[in-house]
Design a protein around this motif. Structure first.
Motif, PDB file in Angstrom:
ATOM      1  N   ALA A  55     -20.129  53.410 -23.202  1.00 21.14           N
ATOM      2  CA  ALA A  55     -20.486  53.161 -21.710  1.00 21.14           C
ATOM      3  C   ALA A  55     -20.883  51.627 -21.404  1.00 21.14           C
ATOM      4  O   ALA A  55     -20.797  51.077 -20.462  1.00 21.14           O
ATOM      5  CB  ALA A  55     -21.652  54.065 -21.281  1.00 21.14           C
ATOM      6  N   GLU A  56     -21.809  51.126 -22.290  1.00 18.17           N
ATOM      7  CA  GLU A  56     -22.309  49.745 -22.014  1.00 18.17           C
ATOM      8  C   GLU A  56     -21.086  48.786 -22.329  1.00 18.17           C
ATOM      9  O   GLU A  56     -21.036  47.860 -21.310  1.00 18.17           O
ATOM     10  CB  GLU A  56     -23.337  49.200 -23.080  1.00 18.17           C
ATOM     11  CG  GLU A  56     -24.718  50.119 -22.794  1.00 18.17           C
ATOM     12  CD  GLU A  56     -25.691  49.864 -24.082  1.00 18.17           C
ATOM     13  OE1 GLU A  56     -25.293  49.520 -25.092  1.00 18.17           O
ATOM     14  OE2 GLU A  56     -27.080  50.496 -23.789  1.00 18.17           O
ATOM     15  N   HIS A  57     -20.267  48.903 -23.232  1.00 14.95           N
ATOM     16  CA  HIS A  57     -19.085  48.106 -23.347  1.00 14.95           C
ATOM     17  C   HIS A  57     -18.148  48.112 -21.841  1.00 14.95           C
ATOM     18  O   HIS A  57     -18.083  47.113 -21.526  1.00 14.95           O
ATOM     19  CB  HIS A  57     -18.169  48.365 -24.404  1.00 14.95           C
ATOM     20  CG  HIS A  57     -17.237  47.529 -24.795  1.00 14.95           C
ATOM     21  ND1 HIS A  57     -17.318  46.177 -25.000  1.00 14.95           N
ATOM     22  CD2 HIS A  57     -15.774  47.763 -24.519  1.00 14.95           C
ATOM     23  CE1 HIS A  57     -15.981  45.657 -25.163  1.00 14.95           C
ATOM     24  NE2 HIS A  57     -15.153  46.802 -24.966  1.00 14.95           N
ATOM     25  N   LEU A  58     -18.122  49.284 -21.381  1.00 13.73           N
ATOM     26  CA  LEU A  58     -17.173  49.313 -20.367  1.00 13.73           C
ATOM     27  C   LEU A  58     -18.102  48.835 -19.116  1.00 13.73           C
ATOM     28  O   LEU A  58     -17.238  47.996 -18.352  1.00 13.73           O
ATOM     29  CB  LEU A  58     -17.009  50.902 -19.960  1.00 13.73           C
ATOM     30  CG  LEU A  58     -16.113  51.746 -20.928  1.00 13.73           C
ATOM     31  CD1 LEU A  58     -15.901  53.131 -20.750  1.00 13.73           C
ATOM     32  CD2 LEU A  58     -14.798  51.084 -20.894  1.00 13.73           C
ATOM     33  N   CYS A  59     -19.205  48.856 -18.972  1.00 16.74           N
ATOM     34  CA  CYS A  59     -19.973  48.287 -17.895  1.00 16.74           C
ATOM     35  C   CYS A  59     -19.862  46.600 -18.099  1.00 16.74           C
ATOM     36  O   CYS A  59     -19.383  45.937 -16.912  1.00 16.74           O
ATOM     37  CB  CYS A  59     -21.475  48.526 -17.721  1.00 16.74           C
ATOM     38  SG  CYS A  59     -21.698  50.254 -17.358  1.00 16.74           S
ATOM     39  N   GLU A  60     -19.843  46.251 -19.104  1.00 17.89           N
ATOM     40  CA  GLU A  60     -19.734  44.749 -19.419  1.00 17.89           C
ATOM     41  C   GLU A  60     -18.464  44.300 -19.027  1.00 17.89           C
ATOM     42  O   GLU A  60     -18.178  43.294 -18.603  1.00 17.89           O
ATOM     43  CB  GLU A  60     -19.998  44.394 -21.100  1.00 17.89           C
ATOM     44  CG  GLU A  60     -21.375  44.601 -21.361  1.00 17.89           C
ATOM     45  CD  GLU A  60     -21.518  44.755 -22.810  1.00 17.89           C
ATOM     46  OE1 GLU A  60     -20.517  44.106 -23.539  1.00 17.89           O
ATOM     47  OE2 GLU A  60     -22.718  44.556 -23.250  1.00 17.89           O
ATOM     48  N   GLN A  61     -17.271  45.146 -19.495  1.00 13.72           N
ATOM     49  CA  GLN A  61     -15.922  44.732 -19.105  1.00 13.72           C
ATOM     50  C   GLN A  61     -15.794  44.782 -17.496  1.00 13.72           C
ATOM     51  O   GLN A  61     -15.056  43.842 -17.001  1.00 13.72           O
ATOM     52  CB  GLN A  61     -15.027  45.800 -19.639  1.00 13.72           C
ATOM     53  CG  GLN A  61     -14.826  45.671 -21.094  1.00 13.72           C
ATOM     54  CD  GLN A  61     -13.704  46.672 -21.686  1.00 13.72           C
ATOM     55  OE1 GLN A  61     -14.076  48.025 -21.419  1.00 13.72           O
ATOM     56  NE2 GLN A  61     -12.686  46.144 -22.244  1.00 13.72           N
ATOM     57  N   ILE A  62     -16.454  45.759 -16.887  1.00 10.47           N
ATOM     58  CA  ILE A  62     -16.131  45.892 -15.403  1.00 10.47           C
ATOM     59  C   ILE A  62     -16.949  44.610 -14.725  1.00 10.47           C
ATOM     60  O   ILE A  62     -16.687  43.853 -13.894  1.00 10.47           O
ATOM     61  CB  ILE A  62     -16.850  47.111 -14.700  1.00 10.47           C
ATOM     62  CG1 ILE A  62     -16.000  48.397 -15.253  1.00 10.47           C
ATOM     63  CG2 ILE A  62     -17.053  46.985 -13.124  1.00 10.47           C
ATOM     64  CD1 ILE A  62     -16.762  49.560 -14.882  1.00 10.47           C
ATOM     65  N   GLU A  63     -18.276  44.187 -15.465  1.00  7.07           N
ATOM     66  CA  GLU A  63     -18.710  42.841 -14.929  1.00  7.07           C
ATOM     67  C   GLU A  63     -18.000  41.742 -15.027  1.00  7.07           C
ATOM     68  O   GLU A  63     -18.001  40.795 -14.238  1.00  7.07           O
ATOM     69  CB  GLU A  63     -20.163  42.838 -15.664  1.00  7.07           C
ATOM     70  CG  GLU A  63     -21.287  43.605 -15.173  1.00  7.07           C
ATOM     71  CD  GLU A  63     -22.501  43.539 -16.342  1.00  7.07           C
ATOM     72  OE1 GLU A  63     -22.480  42.893 -17.387  1.00  7.07           O
ATOM     73  OE2 GLU A  63     -23.552  43.935 -15.888  1.00  7.07           O
ATOM     74  N   GLN A  64     -17.362  41.477 -16.260  1.00  2.33           N
ATOM     75  CA  GLN A  64     -16.387  40.502 -16.534  1.00  2.33           C
ATOM     76  C   GLN A  64     -15.355  40.524 -15.539  1.00  2.33           C
ATOM     77  O   GLN A  64     -14.916  39.371 -15.014  1.00  2.33           O
ATOM     78  CB  GLN A  64     -15.976  40.462 -17.878  1.00  2.33           C
ATOM     79  CG  GLN A  64     -16.785  40.343 -18.945  1.00  2.33           C
ATOM     80  CD  GLN A  64     -16.381  40.446 -20.466  1.00  2.33           C
ATOM     81  OE1 GLN A  64     -15.426  40.853 -20.519  1.00  2.33           O
ATOM     82  NE2 GLN A  64     -17.272  40.299 -21.325  1.00  2.33           N
ATOM     83  N   LEU A  65     -14.849  41.718 -15.279  1.00  2.00           N
ATOM     84  CA  LEU A  65     -13.754  41.764 -14.362  1.00  2.00           C
ATOM     85  C   LEU A  65     -14.034  41.067 -12.810  1.00  2.00           C
ATOM     86  O   LEU A  65     -13.529  40.649 -12.077  1.00  2.00           O
ATOM     87  CB  LEU A  65     -13.052  43.155 -14.181  1.00  2.00           C
ATOM     88  CG  LEU A  65     -11.949  43.415 -13.301  1.00  2.00           C
ATOM     89  CD1 LEU A  65     -10.765  42.632 -13.867  1.00  2.00           C
ATOM     90  CD2 LEU A  65     -11.674  45.036 -13.453  1.00  2.00           C
ATOM     91  N   ALA A  66     -15.624  41.669 -12.478  1.00  2.00           N
ATOM     92  CA  ALA A  66     -15.847  41.327 -11.229  1.00  2.00           C
ATOM     93  C   ALA A  66     -16.152  39.998 -11.159  1.00  2.00           C
ATOM     94  O   ALA A  66     -16.116  39.392 -10.016  1.00  2.00           O
ATOM     95  CB  ALA A  66     -17.394  41.900 -10.942  1.00  2.00           C
ATOM     96  N   GLU A  67     -16.322  39.156 -12.257  1.00  2.00           N
ATOM     97  CA  GLU A  67     -16.804  37.637 -12.335  1.00  2.00           C
ATOM     98  C   GLU A  67     -15.307  36.891 -12.373  1.00  2.00           C
ATOM     99  O   GLU A  67     -15.654  35.731 -12.316  1.00  2.00           O
ATOM    100  CB  GLU A  67     -17.590  37.449 -13.403  1.00  2.00           C
ATOM    101  CG  GLU A  67     -19.010  37.982 -13.359  1.00  2.00           C
ATOM    102  CD  GLU A  67     -19.663  37.546 -12.135  1.00  2.00           C
ATOM    103  OE1 GLU A  67     -19.566  36.412 -11.532  1.00  2.00           O
ATOM    104  OE2 GLU A  67     -20.592  38.247 -11.548  1.00  2.00           O
ATOM    105  N   SER A  68     -14.227  37.697 -12.415  1.00  2.00           N
ATOM    106  CA  SER A  68     -13.031  36.924 -12.752  1.00  2.00           C
ATOM    107  C   SER A  68     -12.692  36.147 -11.324  1.00  2.00           C
ATOM    108  O   SER A  68     -13.158  36.580 -10.387  1.00  2.00           O
ATOM    109  CB  SER A  68     -11.970  37.927 -13.237  1.00  2.00           C
ATOM    110  OG  SER A  68     -11.545  38.910 -12.146  1.00  2.00           O
ATOM    111  N   ASP A  69     -11.316  35.594 -11.491  1.00  2.00           N
ATOM    112  CA  ASP A  69     -11.041  34.840 -10.160  1.00  2.00           C
ATOM    113  C   ASP A  69      -9.859  35.544  -9.059  1.00  2.00           C
ATOM    114  O   ASP A  69      -9.829  35.307  -8.379  1.00  2.00           O
ATOM    115  CB  ASP A  69     -10.308  33.429 -10.658  1.00  2.00           C
ATOM    116  CG  ASP A  69      -9.044  33.865 -11.465  1.00  2.00           C
ATOM    117  OD1 ASP A  69      -8.694  35.184 -11.701  1.00  2.00           O
ATOM    118  OD2 ASP A  69      -8.398  32.890 -12.097  1.00  2.00           O
ATOM    119  N   PHE A  70      -9.518  37.003  -9.741  1.00  2.00           N
ATOM    120  CA  PHE A  70      -8.898  37.915  -8.933  1.00  2.00           C
ATOM    121  C   PHE A  70      -7.417  37.174  -8.465  1.00  2.00           C
ATOM    122  O   PHE A  70      -7.430  37.223  -7.169  1.00  2.00           O
ATOM    123  CB  PHE A  70      -9.749  38.352  -7.558  1.00  2.00           C
ATOM    124  CG  PHE A  70     -10.967  39.101  -8.063  1.00  2.00           C
ATOM    125  CD1 PHE A  70     -10.814  40.574  -8.228  1.00  2.00           C
ATOM    126  CD2 PHE A  70     -12.126  38.617  -8.125  1.00  2.00           C
ATOM    127  CE1 PHE A  70     -11.725  41.295  -8.378  1.00  2.00           C
ATOM    128  CE2 PHE A  70     -13.222  39.562  -8.338  1.00  2.00           C
ATOM    129  CZ  PHE A  70     -13.193  40.917  -8.467  1.00  2.00           C
TER     130      PHE A  70
END
Length: 176
Positions: free
Chosen positions: A82-97
């Protein structure tokens, strides 16, 4: 007669030791109460019968304990996931889209994986759920901002192209 009744209880306890039924613990406890209600048997038989009965009961309780330990380990692993998935979503949110559709698809997959995790330990459940909701909201905000920026860039490019078309039209009109 009491020896026969106790042997029957032992057979039932041994059968429960091999069973995968969900209520085996309750059934073993019932057998233990019934064991006490059976009258006396000879000392020689009593020790031998008790040893067999206790071994069958202990086997059931040991399997329950192993299942509890395995379930606890699984819940602890779910915390890490769960913590790893949250980190992945955070990284995705910080990406350039750059690719909005791909980002949304990856986000949906990560959300689904979080949902499919299974049980979390009670002491971590609320914290992880709050963190998950927060990172999802952060992603949604980043996505909304990226969509607005892409629309802005699209209109700027559209106006630039319209300007180029105007220049070409003016040049063509002036040359004729």
């Amino acid at each position: 007669r009491n020896r026969i009744r106790r042997e029957q209880l032992i057979e039932r306890a041994e059968a429960l030791a091999q069973s995968d039924a969900t209520d085996t613990i309750d059934q073993v406890k019932t057998l233990q109460k019934q064991w006490k209600d059976v009258g006396l048997v000879s000392r020689r038989d009593d020790a031998r019968l008790w040893k067999r009965f206790r071994a069958a009961c202990d086997s059931v309780f040991e399997r329950r304990d192993q299942q509890r330990v395995a379930a606890q380990k699984e819940r602890e692993q779910n915390v890490v996931h769960a913590e790893h998935l949250c980190e992945q979503i955070e990284q995705l949110a910080e990406s350039d889209f750059q690719d909005l559709a791909a980002a949304q698809q990856e986000f949906q997959q990560l959300k689904q994986r979080f949902t499919d995790l299974g049980q979390l330990p009670r002491e971590h459940q609320d914290t992880l759920q709050k963190r998950f909701k927060a990172v999802c909201a952060h992603f949604q905000q980043g996505l909304t901002n990226a969509q607005a920026q892409h629309r802005q860039e699209y209109f700027v490019e559209l106006w630039r192209r319209a300007g180029v078309c105007d220049e070409l039209e003016d040049t063509l009109l002036a040359s004729t």
